[in-house]
Design an enzyme around this catalytic site. Structure first.
Site: not given
Length: 523
Positions: A146, A221, A245
């Protein structure tokens, strides 16, 4: 006479208490009934707007991108595949799907291919020995992570306009670990602002789409990671998790300012994988010298695992589960009823209904996090009220999800003594239930991935994930097939350091129910 009067008063008081309890149950049932249909109305309304905008992913004809990372590493080691061939296959797939998904936000394709060619050359001339392959178990296999995690030379903005154009000058610890294991980075993927939302969208890179249905939320996320992984764009995917997440995106298809050295934290790095066989292998790399504590190579006899399950955590902030989710849990329970030496047992813990409140308290105790400073790139401190007013006046640098976090931060904090007491009580109850040979099957969500932005209207459904960060228990999110084209699944929880039990159960459920289902046609 006075004793008789006292008995009558006590009897009347008891009847009053019973009547109040019944009334509360009736009122709560009415509340759940209304909420159930309000949720359906929300989906119908958003569906009316979104359904015509759906786009489909193209057919995938290269089997390489559907292979597990473990199998690709073996083929490269045996000379059955070239690393360049593998890396090129995933690059081609990213180029095919990313214009539709908006998952990858910065890439290093040329550098990755150069690294792959160098590895192929070293294998060809025999300079890489068996011991080298053992030390580098993913030699030549591509990975992504990420955007909030530092990868040298790649975007590192956290979705904040104040960090626009920022590139990392170093590799985060776990990036260095996976690179040292021989993996090749292809790029970084999209996130919510500062990682703090359950949908992946920010002002710099826009919104990421779900590969199973592009009108749907991909989670957050680590949403960009789950999207590109499910679409066949990476072999190894690494995320971070502070309240679901990794698991929310894993269900629906941050390191940021943290160092990873914090002594007390509810943040962890985690593995996202299409194939259960990849989980333990990548996890070994990430935990490094702590691997012996997890005993990941210790055999697990699945039929001996004591299985427990919770149908409803009774959290009043979480939407009522729909039938497809209840059937998903029932399927898993029924399967273990057939194969387990001890029949699965339904359990309840009162503390599960406090998931969101407990998470909010423990988030406030994160030693290296200050949301109002972090959101300003630590260049001052945001004025929450001012930014809320600016947003609704049509300005500001923040998404509606971040505005929600500002509003949430203005609400009262749970009492410290209560939060600590309830956390420890719940933790001890679950530890006593699971011990070192049990798992808990737990709901993932009230429904499959919903339309973009609807999480803003049902923000606390993430409590189902967040409670396990509070308790610091290992959890594996397990896919259990598709419902109306969208993935469904359950969470498998075990006691600390018993990750191998979660993984063994995930592998068993994958074998029985098929595991990952591609969101596209294959050859």
């Amino acid at each position: 006479m006075s004793e008789l009067q006292d008995d009558k008063k006590t009897s009347k008081k008891n009847r009053t208490n019973v009547d109040c309890s019944k009334l509360k149950k009736i009122m709560f049932s009415i509340f759940l009934f209304i909420r159930y249909y309000v949720d359906i109305i929300i989906d119908k309304a958003f569906g009316y707007f979104y359904d015509s905008k759906k786009r489909m992913l193209g057919k995938c004809t290269n089997p390489i991108v559907l292979s597990s990372a473990v199998s690709l590493a073996k083929k490269i080691r045996k000379g059955e595949l070239k690393s360049e061939q593998v890396v090129q296959a995933f690059i081609d797939r990213i180029k095919e799907v990313n214009p539709i998904l908006n998952a990858m936000v910065d890439t290093r394709f040329n550098e990755a291919l150069a690294e792959a060619r160098r590895i192929d050359k070293e294998i060809e001339i025999g300079s890489i020995l068996d011991t080298d392959f053992q030390e580098k178990p993913f030699l030549g296999v591509p990975f992504t992570t990420k955007e909030s995690t530092a990868v040298k030379g790649l975007s590192w903005t956290f979705g904040l306009p104040k960090r626009r154009g920022k590139k990392a000058s170093f590799d985060a610890d776990y990036v260095a670990l996976i690179k040292n294991a021989g993996a090749i980075c292809l790029g970084v993927s999209n996130i919510p602002q500062l990682n703090l939302w359950q949908e992946t969208s920010n002002p710099l890179y826009g919104i990421t789409n779900n590969p199973y249905d592009t009108t749907r939320n991909v989670g957050g996320s680590s949403g960009g990671e789950s999207s590109i992984l499910a679409a066949g764009g990476t072999a190894i995917s690494i995320g971070t998790d502070i309240g679901g997440s990794c698991r929310i995106p894993a269900y629906m298809c941050g390191m940021t300012f943290r160092t990873g050295k914090e002594e007390q934290t509810i943040v962890v790095a985690g593995v996202l994988a299409r194939h259960s066989e990849d989980i333990a292998s990548v996890l070994k790399v990430l935990v490094a010298e702590n691997e012996p504590k997890l005993k990941l190579d210790e055999p697990v006899k699945v039929i001996s695992i004591r299985v427990h399950y919770i149908l409803d955590p009774r959290d009043p902030f979480v939407s009522p589960s729909r039938n497809e989710m209840k059937r998903t849990m029932a399927n898993a329970v029924e399967y273990f009823s057939r194969i387990s030496q001890v029949k699965p047992k339904q359990v309840e813990f009162e503390g599960t209904k406090y998931g969101g409140r407990l998470w909010k308290y423990w988030m406030s105790k994160e030693s290296n996090a200050d949301f109002k400073k972090d959101i300003m790139n630590r260049e001052g401190q945001v004025n929450s009220i001012l930014e809320i007013l600016r947003y609704f006046a049509g300005g500001g640098d923040y998404t509606l999800a971040t505005i929600f976090n500002f509003i949430n931060g203005l609400l009262p904090m749970p009492n410290e003594d209560w939060a600590k007491k309830e956390t420890e009580k719940l933790r001890e109850q679950i530890l006593e239930t699971l011990k070192d040979d049990g798992v808990l099957l737990y709901p993932s969500a009230p429904w499959p991935a919903s339309y973009h932005h609807t999480a803003l209207l049902r923000p606390w459904n993430f409590n189902l994930f967040a409670i396990w960060n509070v308790l610091k228990f290992p959890v594996t999110q397990v896919p259990m097939g598709l419902v109306n084209g969208l993935p469904v699944g359950i969470q498998v929880v075990a006691a600390p350091y018993q990750d191998r039990l979660c993984i063994a159960v995930a592998r068993e459920l994958e074998r029985e129910f098929g595991g990952y289902v591609p969101p596209f046609q294959t050859s």
